[in-house]
Scaffold this motif. Structure first.
Motif, short mmCIF file in Angstrom:
data_model
loop_
_atom_site.label_atom_id
_atom_site.label_comp_id
_atom_site.label_asym_id
_atom_site.label_seq_id
_atom_site.Cartn_x
_atom_site.Cartn_y
_atom_site.Cartn_z
N MET A 1 0.82 -1.20 0.00
CA MET A 1 0.00 0.00 0.00
C MET A 1 0.86 1.26 0.00
O MET A 1 0.50 2.25 -0.62
CB MET A 1 -0.94 -0.03 1.21
CG MET A 1 -1.88 1.13 1.24
SD MET A 1 -3.00 1.17 -0.15
CE MET A 1 -4.50 1.51 0.65
N ASP A 2 2.00 1.22 0.67
CA ASP A 2 2.86 2.40 0.69
C ASP A 2 3.34 2.77 -0.70
O ASP A 2 3.50 3.95 -1.01
CB ASP A 2 4.06 2.17 1.62
CG ASP A 2 3.66 2.17 3.08
OD1 ASP A 2 2.57 2.70 3.40
OD2 ASP A 2 4.42 1.65 3.91
N ASN A 3 3.58 1.77 -1.56
CA ASN A 3 4.05 2.05 -2.91
C ASN A 3 3.01 2.81 -3.73
O ASN A 3 3.35 3.76 -4.43
CB ASN A 3 4.44 0.76 -3.63
CG ASN A 3 5.76 0.21 -3.13
OD1 ASN A 3 6.62 0.95 -2.65
ND2 ASN A 3 5.93 -1.09 -3.25
N LYS A 5 0.70 4.68 -2.54
CA LYS A 5 0.64 6.03 -1.96
C LYS A 5 1.74 6.90 -2.55
O LYS A 5 1.53 8.08 -2.84
CB LYS A 5 0.78 5.98 -0.44
CG LYS A 5 -0.43 5.51 0.29
CD LYS A 5 -0.20 5.52 1.79
CE LYS A 5 -1.38 4.97 2.53
NZ LYS A 5 -1.17 4.89 3.98
N ARG A 6 2.91 6.34 -2.72
CA ARG A 6 4.03 7.07 -3.30
C ARG A 6 3.73 7.48 -4.74
O ARG A 6 4.05 8.59 -5.17
CB ARG A 6 5.28 6.20 -3.24
CG ARG A 6 6.54 7.00 -3.25
CD ARG A 6 7.73 6.10 -2.94
NE ARG A 6 8.69 6.37 -3.97
CZ ARG A 6 9.39 5.47 -4.62
NH1 ARG A 6 9.24 4.21 -4.34
NH2 ARG A 6 10.24 5.82 -5.53
N SER A 9 1.16 10.31 -4.57
CA SER A 9 1.82 11.53 -4.08
C SER A 9 2.65 12.19 -5.17
O SER A 9 2.64 13.42 -5.31
CB SER A 9 2.72 11.22 -2.88
OG SER A 9 1.96 10.86 -1.78
N GLY A 40 -7.57 1.73 -1.66
CA GLY A 40 -6.41 1.01 -2.16
C GLY A 40 -6.23 1.04 -3.67
O GLY A 40 -5.38 0.34 -4.21
#
Length: 133
Positions: A1-3, A5-6, A9, A40
């Motif tokens: 999930m962080d990827n 978000k990156r 962003s 997601g």
């Protein structure tokens, strides 16, 4: 999930990205600025009456390219239509300037999310980094 978000962003910070579609055998590219991470998924937004919507409907495979601070992001994948009212409202809350043109109940506002996507971060000084989502 962080990827993911990156990825979102980067699109937000770049503010403008270029969406490529195909019309017959002719590539079509235009500037976009909508990006939303919701449940997601990475969404973009357009109007159903626009040629870009018709092109995506005929061939959902697209690419995006955004550039900022000497780095660029390319996203290749398929776009899937999502008529969920909540995601439309979320986009309008994130980007209130769209309210002058779209309403979640107008029958025109179209939300599309990426499926089978590959995002690649690149620059002239670093090795590319690939993220799948």
């Amino acid at each position: 999930m962080d990827n993911i978000k990156r990825v979102c962003s980067f699109l937000d910070e770049a503010q403008t990205y270029y969406l490529a579609t195909v019309e017959g055998n002719q590539p079509r590219v235009r500037a976009f600025g909508t990006a939303l991470l919701y449940s997601g998924r990475l969404y973009i937004q357009t109007g159903k009456v626009k040629e870009v919507s018709k092109q995506i409907s005929a061939n959902p495979k697209v690419e995006i390219c955004a550039f900022k601070d000497g780095k660029w992001l390319r996203i290749a994948g398929e776009l899937v239509n999502d008529d969920d009212r909540d995601v439309k409202v979320a986009m309008l809350e994130k980007m209130p300037s769209l309210k002058a043109m779209y309403d979640p109940d107008d029958g025109n506002m179209q939300m599309l999310y990426f499926k089978n996507a590959t995002a690649t971060f690149s620059s002239f000084t670093e090795a590319p980094e690939t993220i799948n989502f």
